[in-house]
Write an enzyme that holds these catalytic residues in place. Structure first.
Site, PDB file in Angstrom:
ATOM      1  N   ASP A  67       0.813  -1.220   0.000  1.00 53.80           N
ATOM      2  CA  ASP A  67       0.000   0.000   0.000  1.00 53.80           C
ATOM      3  C   ASP A  67       0.846   1.269   0.000  1.00 53.80           C
ATOM      4  OD1 ASP A  67       0.932  -0.369   2.594  1.00 53.80           O
ATOM      5  OD2 ASP A  67      -1.035  -0.794   3.435  1.00 53.80           O
ATOM      6  N   ASN A 136      -7.807  -2.378  14.097  1.00 55.53           N
ATOM      7  CA  ASN A 136      -9.184  -2.767  13.733  1.00 55.53           C
ATOM      8  C   ASN A 136      -9.205  -3.995  12.824  1.00 55.53           C
ATOM      9  OD1 ASN A 136      -8.321  -1.795  11.285  1.00 55.53           O
ATOM     10  ND2 ASN A 136      -9.654  -0.005  11.251  1.00 55.53           N
ATOM     11  N   HIS A 138      -7.385  -4.508  10.116  1.00 52.19           N
ATOM     12  CA  HIS A 138      -7.128  -4.324   8.680  1.00 52.19           C
ATOM     13  C   HIS A 138      -5.809  -4.975   8.259  1.00 52.19           C
ATOM     14  CE1 HIS A 138      -5.078  -0.212   9.557  1.00 52.19           C
ATOM     15  NE2 HIS A 138      -4.157  -0.935   8.991  1.00 52.19           N
ATOM     16  N   GLU A 143      -9.788  -1.796   5.029  1.00 46.96           N
ATOM     17  CA  GLU A 143     -10.439  -1.385   6.262  1.00 46.96           C
ATOM     18  C   GLU A 143     -11.718  -2.186   6.516  1.00 46.96           C
ATOM     19  OE1 GLU A 143      -8.951   0.428   8.324  1.00 46.96           O
ATOM     20  OE2 GLU A 143      -8.481   2.452   7.649  1.00 46.96           O
TER      21      GLU A 143
END
Ligand code: GLP
Length: 241
Positions: A67, A136, A138, A143
């Protein structure tokens, strides 16, 4: 899945580095999927040490990073391209043209994303994918969502991720709101996945991903369906298992 628990982050990182080194010894022209964030730093430190000791070479390897922030130039101090140069590429014998990080300045990020997936496929797919995990759940910048996204794509970052990543920037306002991220397909198609998670703030995400339902609310839970995943954890990240 293989769950390995180590005393601390350095040991987990060293063990993950050995898996990558073994992959390169087995197949010198491996396609490596690489990750950023603080978790992989001990992995890269150990890989550099192994390279300097003559135990491993990256000369024939190819890499694709997961990313990049949309809007950051490659030399921006918080770009993932710069991170990779400083933490790994500048210290090993990787060919510059064999390293790929999504282009945060792509004029058409959607078109870039489609080309990035094509390039990975043309390279034969990823042999070994290194991953971190967000608080979270990810992976990459995939996400929490109501579905899994297969291809490389542009993502709107969540407040939780902006909050977690603001430590690298001068303030939360400077954290880009979007990123380009590899999707779930390329990750699942990787021959081997090595996920490194360290620290107590990852414990809940690790628990949910390993023992919870497979759900796009916890994107890493999809790894339950991969046949060769290593969870490289320190005791703190494994504390809720
Ligand atoms: C970022 C990256 C992820 C990484 C996550 C956790 O959001 N896009 O690839 O896994 O942060 O980072 P850290 O290891 O610093 O906790």
């Amino acid at each position: 899945m293989k769950i390995r628990i180590y005393d601390n982050a350095e040991q987990a990182g060293s063990a993950a580095a050995l898996l990558i080194a073994a992959q390169l010894i087995k197949k010198p022209d491996s396609v490596l999927g690489l990750a950023t964030g603080s978790s992989p730093i001990p992995v890269y430190k150990q890989l550099i040490a192994l390279y300097k000791a003559g135990a491993v070479s990256f000369a024939k390897a190819v890499s694709y990073n997961l990313d990049e922030y949309v809007g950051l130039a490659p030399d921006h101090k918080c770009s993932y391209r710069r991170f990779m140069q400083e933490e790994l590429f500048d210290h090993v014998d990787m060919r510059p043209e064999a390293t790929h990080v999504p282009d945060g300045l792509a004029t058409d990020p959607d078109a870039f994303a489609a080309e990035y997936d094509k390039a990975i496929r043309a390279a034969g797919g990823i042999d070994l994918q290194l991953l971190g995990i967000g608080r979270n759940g990810h992976i990459g910048f995939n996400e929490p969502n109501d579905h899994f996204v297969g291809g490389c794509h542009v993502v709107d970052l969540t407040e939780s991720t902006i909050d977690a990543n603001k430590r690298f920037f001068n303030s939360a306002d400077e954290v880009p709101r979007q990123a380009l991220s590899l999707g779930i397909s390329a990750i699942l198609e990787a021959g081997t996945v090595v996920l490194i998670a360290t620290g107590s703030d990852k414990a809940q995400a690790v628990r949910d991903a390993i023992h919870g339902d497979i759900t796009p609310r916890v994107q890493a839970s999809i790894l339950q369906s991969h046949r060769d995943v290593y969870w490289m954890l320190d005791k703190a990240a494994a504390s809720l298992l």
